[in-house]
Scaffold this motif. Structure first.
Motif, short mmCIF file in Angstrom:
data_model
loop_
_atom_site.label_atom_id
_atom_site.label_comp_id
_atom_site.label_asym_id
_atom_site.label_seq_id
_atom_site.Cartn_x
_atom_site.Cartn_y
_atom_site.Cartn_z
N ILE A 254 1.28 12.26 6.14
CA ILE A 254 1.24 12.48 7.60
C ILE A 254 1.87 11.26 8.28
O ILE A 254 1.66 10.13 7.84
CB ILE A 254 -0.22 12.63 8.08
N ARG B 274 -1.10 27.48 -9.40
CA ARG B 274 -0.58 26.21 -8.86
C ARG B 274 -1.69 25.18 -8.87
O ARG B 274 -2.79 25.42 -8.36
CB ARG B 274 -0.07 26.42 -7.43
N SER C 20 2.53 22.36 11.34
CA SER C 20 2.23 23.53 10.51
C SER C 20 3.06 24.69 11.03
O SER C 20 3.37 24.76 12.23
CB SER C 20 0.75 23.91 10.59
N PRO D 92 -4.43 25.46 10.56
CA PRO D 92 -3.75 24.67 11.59
C PRO D 92 -4.33 24.94 12.97
O PRO D 92 -4.73 26.07 13.27
CB PRO D 92 -2.31 25.18 11.51
N ASN E 71 2.66 24.56 15.14
CA ASN E 71 1.58 23.92 15.88
C ASN E 71 0.99 22.82 15.03
O ASN E 71 1.62 22.39 14.06
CB ASN E 71 0.53 24.97 16.31
N ASN E 72 -0.21 22.37 15.40
CA ASN E 72 -0.89 21.33 14.62
C ASN E 72 -0.05 20.05 14.51
O ASN E 72 -0.06 19.37 13.51
CB ASN E 72 -1.19 21.88 13.20
N LYS F 223 -1.27 18.57 -2.48
CA LYS F 223 -1.46 18.00 -1.13
C LYS F 223 -0.17 18.16 -0.33
O LYS F 223 0.93 18.30 -0.88
CB LYS F 223 -1.80 16.51 -1.24
N LEU F 224 -0.34 18.07 0.98
CA LEU F 224 0.82 18.15 1.87
C LEU F 224 1.60 16.83 1.82
O LEU F 224 1.10 15.82 1.33
CB LEU F 224 0.34 18.39 3.30
N ALA G 245 -5.61 30.12 13.54
CA ALA G 245 -5.28 31.35 12.81
C ALA G 245 -4.89 30.87 11.42
O ALA G 245 -3.78 30.40 11.22
CB ALA G 245 -4.13 32.07 13.49
N SER H 206 -7.47 30.57 0.33
CA SER H 206 -7.18 31.30 -0.91
C SER H 206 -7.97 30.61 -2.01
O SER H 206 -7.84 29.41 -2.21
CB SER H 206 -5.68 31.23 -1.24
N PHE I 100 -5.56 26.57 4.71
CA PHE I 100 -4.54 26.45 5.76
C PHE I 100 -5.24 26.77 7.07
O PHE I 100 -5.54 27.92 7.37
CB PHE I 100 -3.41 27.45 5.46
N GLY J 286 -6.21 18.89 10.77
CA GLY J 286 -5.66 20.11 10.15
C GLY J 286 -4.95 19.80 8.84
O GLY J 286 -5.10 20.53 7.85
N PHE J 287 -4.19 18.71 8.81
CA PHE J 287 -3.48 18.34 7.58
C PHE J 287 -4.44 17.80 6.52
O PHE J 287 -4.27 18.05 5.33
CB PHE J 287 -2.37 17.32 7.87
N GLN K 15 -6.01 30.57 6.89
CA GLN K 15 -6.38 31.34 5.72
C GLN K 15 -6.95 30.43 4.65
O GLN K 15 -6.70 29.24 4.65
CB GLN K 15 -5.16 32.12 5.17
N TRP L 195 -1.20 37.74 -0.84
CA TRP L 195 -0.09 36.86 -1.19
C TRP L 195 -0.24 36.19 -2.54
O TRP L 195 0.71 35.60 -3.03
CB TRP L 195 0.11 35.80 -0.11
N PHE M 130 -3.71 22.12 -7.39
CA PHE M 130 -3.91 21.83 -5.98
C PHE M 130 -2.85 20.84 -5.53
O PHE M 130 -2.65 19.80 -6.15
CB PHE M 130 -5.31 21.27 -5.70
N MET N 68 -6.10 27.17 -2.01
CA MET N 68 -5.31 26.69 -0.88
C MET N 68 -6.12 26.86 0.40
O MET N 68 -6.83 27.84 0.56
CB MET N 68 -4.04 27.53 -0.78
N TYR O 34 2.49 28.54 -3.22
CA TYR O 34 1.14 28.81 -3.71
C TYR O 34 1.15 29.97 -4.70
O TYR O 34 1.83 30.99 -4.50
CB TYR O 34 0.20 29.15 -2.54
N ALA P 296 -5.98 20.78 4.90
CA ALA P 296 -5.05 21.45 3.99
C ALA P 296 -4.87 20.67 2.69
O ALA P 296 -4.60 21.26 1.65
CB ALA P 296 -3.70 21.64 4.68
N SER P 297 -5.03 19.37 2.75
CA SER P 297 -4.89 18.54 1.56
C SER P 297 -6.23 18.27 0.89
O SER P 297 -6.32 17.43 0.00
CB SER P 297 -4.21 17.20 1.93
#
Lengths: 253, 244, 259
Positions: B229, B221, B131, C116, B113-114, B225-226, C138, C142, C114, C33-34, C140, B183, B223, C112, B217, C37-38
């Motif tokens: 985009i 780790r 995602s 999305p 999604n996302n 970034k993804l 949904a 961390s 997340f 969302g991205f 999370q 995790w 930080f 972290m 993760y 996360a970043s």
């Protein structure tokens, strides 16, 4: 690109593809709140062709679908009110009691959507990672489980609007959140099977089926376990010309 | 966030259809993994271009041979898992053919999604980022164990014979950890089981371009970034690539 | 509700542009969302939120416990305070790991996010100038903590968003992040007490520590979704305060203002 259709048809179908997502997301939120009539009243076709199916079976026809998904569901939604009123008196001021029993939030992802060339129907499949929970229980603790399912949905264009026509729910994994490990737990059960549940006598089975008013008794889909064969109960939709028994989530009998 | 007023009505309709097709393609890709369709995934989804690549956390499978070998090994593993499960559970698997039993054991359920999708103005390529949240049950030397997966998919796609195909694909996991556990602990609480020891004989081929594309993760780790985009673009030459 | 919509007729050109408006909004929230996360919060406010003075003044970021109103207040909480919080974590991390430099680039070490967005439900106004959307997350978080594993928490949120078009681009105007559920990874939700011990909800504590512009309970997740907020979407023609996801649209805002 659908260059074999006219521009008008393509615009109509673009709206239909968007409507499929809109209707299913609407279902997710309304179902989450147990706002059943707000979904099955305006968002569903009222025809005899509608159906709603789960792993345990299917209801066909608007009367049967609403009997289960509205009448029974609404009552279930509100039933904790009388139990919980003593413990949490503020619930008397709530806007709507129907959500008291649970929030069944089936989020949507992995959307695959097709609209028929004839513009009369649309189809969509989804993967739904969900959490079904309630904060209000007599023991004053949450109850909740992770529920992963797959959906196959058909939609119809009626009287100038897109409406829900068929829904097939395929539950795959369910268990307490966040303690279940489906693979490991189910493997353990295969190696050391728990005591079997008492068998329901055949005459009672018929009662249960009759009481549920299922038109198509199940099972239509099984939960995952490590020896379950692959199930493609709700195959993703492929491009199609018109809805028929090869392009539907509820074949006509 | 392209400027839609620069396109004609017909172009906008075509671009929407492309967008829907790109989303459908990626949805079919992840569902195909669930349905254990690795034997046909290369032919179904991948472009015929020479520079295709599949990127994972540990590196890239670059070129058709490496990607085909990747799917072929998974297929081999699926067959071995089936045969082992049939041996362990003859009663439960009786009466079914090997073809019907192909795929028993694992259950790789991923929801994507996302989405952010961009279709090139010239209509020849597209890119998307999603995602991923998954409940992925693998069968390994520890037996069947379910994992939470949190990750990202990023893809370049190319139009071939009026169908969208994968050109470059990044599948990056931040979390793959047994469900029902924290995790960040970085350990697998499930012991190796002797009855599953035969599965150790088959392992996925290593990426032929080894590189740490993304660390999973952990509490240590930095930080991270993804990936970048997707942004609106006219032609592929003027934008960045998810490949190498 | 005064904005019930009658069936409105659009030309084919308008219809496909409206289809694209909705898709652009879905992409906008995907980008958000991205960005989250970043940890690109400042960039998120610059790129994805309203920019014009009129909308900056009335922009809001809400949660179960109130609203930050105006982009300055939102930025002070969402960016400045967040950086300060991350700095505290980094200070502790560097104290435990002397080899790691305590500098801005290392903010978020061992952390972290997340979140999305899925389940998109978007309604475009009849007049085309605004839009509203609901999504479900949904996700999370961390967060590194000394002496053991990170604090890893599953977080389920319902997002309720108003959008407005500025210079042809959709922007976030009001955002409510309504938390439904949070559970520590590996713990059993069925053991979680219904009524939390006051002061122990980390999301509530974090939101209130920034001193929201309006402090009020907007949603009580103990009641599941029975309190009706954020309210569900219905089609509308023209944006009005009573359907806003800003504080002016909350059914209890009059009671708050009386106080």
């Amino acid at each position: 690109m659908k260059k074999h259709l006219t521009l008008s048809q393509r615009i109509h179908n673009a709206e239909g593809a968007q409507a499929a997502e809109y209707l299913h997301s609407s279902h997710s939120f309304l179902h989450g709140a147990t706002h059943c009539w707000e979904e099955f009243g305006p968002l569903w076709s009222h025809s005899d062709d509608v159906s709603w199916g789960h792993g345990y079976g299917r209801w066909r026809g608007y009367k049967g679908v609403t009997w289960h998904m509205v009448s029974q569901y609404n009552w279930r939604g509100m039933s904790p009110y009388h139990e919980m009123y003593e413990k949490v008196p503020e619930i008397i001021w709530l806007k709507d009691f129907r959500s008291l029993s649970e929030v069944a939030m089936h989020t949507l992802g992995t959307d695959i959507v097709e609209v028929a060339d004839d513009g009369k129907t649309a189809r969509a499949s989804f993967v739904t990672p969900g959490v079904v929970y309630s904060a209000l229980q007599p023991n004053m603790k949450y109850k909740g489980g992770a529920l992963w399912e797959r959906y196959g949905s058909d939609f119809i264009y009626e009287d100038g609007e897109w409406k829900y026509l068929h829904e097939q729910v395929c539950p795959d994994i369910f268990g307490s959140f966040d303690v279940i490990n489906a693979g490991a737990d189910l493997y353990k059960n295969l190696v050391n099977p728990p005591p079997p549940r008492p068998e329901i006598p055949p005459e009672q089975l018929d009662d249960i089926v009759r009481d549920r008013r299922l038109t198509d008794p199940g099972p239509l889909h099984n939960n995952y376990n490590p020896v379950q064969t692959i199930q493609d109960t709700c195959p993703w939709p492929e491009p199609y010309v018109t809805m028929d028994n090869n392009n539907t989530y509820t074949k006509k009998l | 966030m392209a400027n839609n007023t620069r396109f004609t009505t017909e172009e906008l309709v075509g671009r929407f259809e492309d967008r829907r097709d790109v989303k459908n393609l990626m949805g079919k890709y992840v569902v195909s993994i669930l349905l254990k369709r690795e034997p046909t995934m290369f032919e179904t989804f991948w472009s015929k271009k020479d520079d295709i690549c599949l990127g994972v956390n540990e590196g890239y499978y670059q070129g058709a041979a490496a990607i085909k070998d990747y799917y072929k090994t998974i297929d081999k593993y699926t067959v071995a898992t089936r045969d082992l499960m049939v041996k362990l559970f003859p009663k439960e698997t009786a009466g079914k053919t090997p073809e019907q039993l192909y795929g028993i054991g694992p259950f790789e359920d991923r929801s994507i999604n996302n989405a952010v999708i961009e279709i090139a103005a010239d209509g020849k390529t597209a890119r998307g980022m999603w995602s991923v949240i998954g409940n992925v049950t693998d069968v390994t030397v520890r037996g069947p164990v379910s994992h939470w997966v949190c990750g990202t998919i990023a893809a370049d796609l190319i139009r071939e014979n009026d169908k969208w195909k994968i050109w470059h694909l990044l599948y990056l996991e931040d979390v793959k950890s047994p469900t029902g556990h924290n995790w960040s602990e970085g350990k697998n609480p499930y012991p190796e089981l002797p009855e599953f020891a035969p599965l150790a004989a088959i392992s996925l081929p290593q990426p032929n371009v080894k590189k740490v594309v993304r660390e999973r993760y952990s509490v240590n780790r930095p930080f991270t970034k993804l990936p970048r985009i997707p942004e609106p673009y006219d032609t592929f030459a003027e934008t960045f690539s998810y490949g190498i | 509700m005064t904005t019930k919509i009658k069936k409105t007729y659009y030309t084919e050109d308008e219809r496909i542009l409206r289809v694209w408006d909705i898709e652009d909004i879905k992409d906008l929230m995907g980008r958000r969302g991205f960005y989250v996360a970043s940890d690109m919060r400042r960039e998120e406010l610059n790129d994805l939120w309203v920019n014009s003075p009129k909308y900056r003044k009335t922009a809001s970021l809400g949660s179960n416990w109130g609203y930050y109103v105006g982009m300055d207040n939102i930025s002070n909480y969402y960016v400045v305070k967040h950086i300060a919080d991350r700095q505290k974590v980094l200070d502790a991390y560097c104290a435990a790991h002397p080899g790691v430099e305590n500098r801005r680039e290392n903010l978020g070490y061992g952390c972290m996010s997340f979140h999305p967005v899925g389940t998109p439900l978007v309604v475009l106004s009849g007049d085309g100038y605004t839009a509203k959307g609901n999504w479900y997350v949904a996700g999370q978080d961390s967060t590194w903590q000394p002496g053991g594993p990170a604090e890893c928490r599953w977080i389920n949120d319902r997002l309720a968003v108003d959008f407005v078009k500025e210079n042809g681009q959709w922007k976030i105007w009001h955002l409510v992040i309504s938390n439904d559920l949070q559970i520590v990874a590996g713990e059993d939700l069925n053991n979680k007490p219904t009524i939390p011990v006051p002061g122990t909800d980390p999301i509530e504590n974090e939101f209130l520590a920034g001193n929201p512009t309006i402090k009020m309970q907007t949603h009580n997740p103990v009641m599941n979704w029975s309190d009706g907020y954020p309210f569900f979407l219905t089609p509308y023609f023209h944006f009005e305060d009573e359907i806003s996801y800003g504080p002016e649209g909350h059914p209890n805002i009059d009671k708050y203002q009386e106080k």
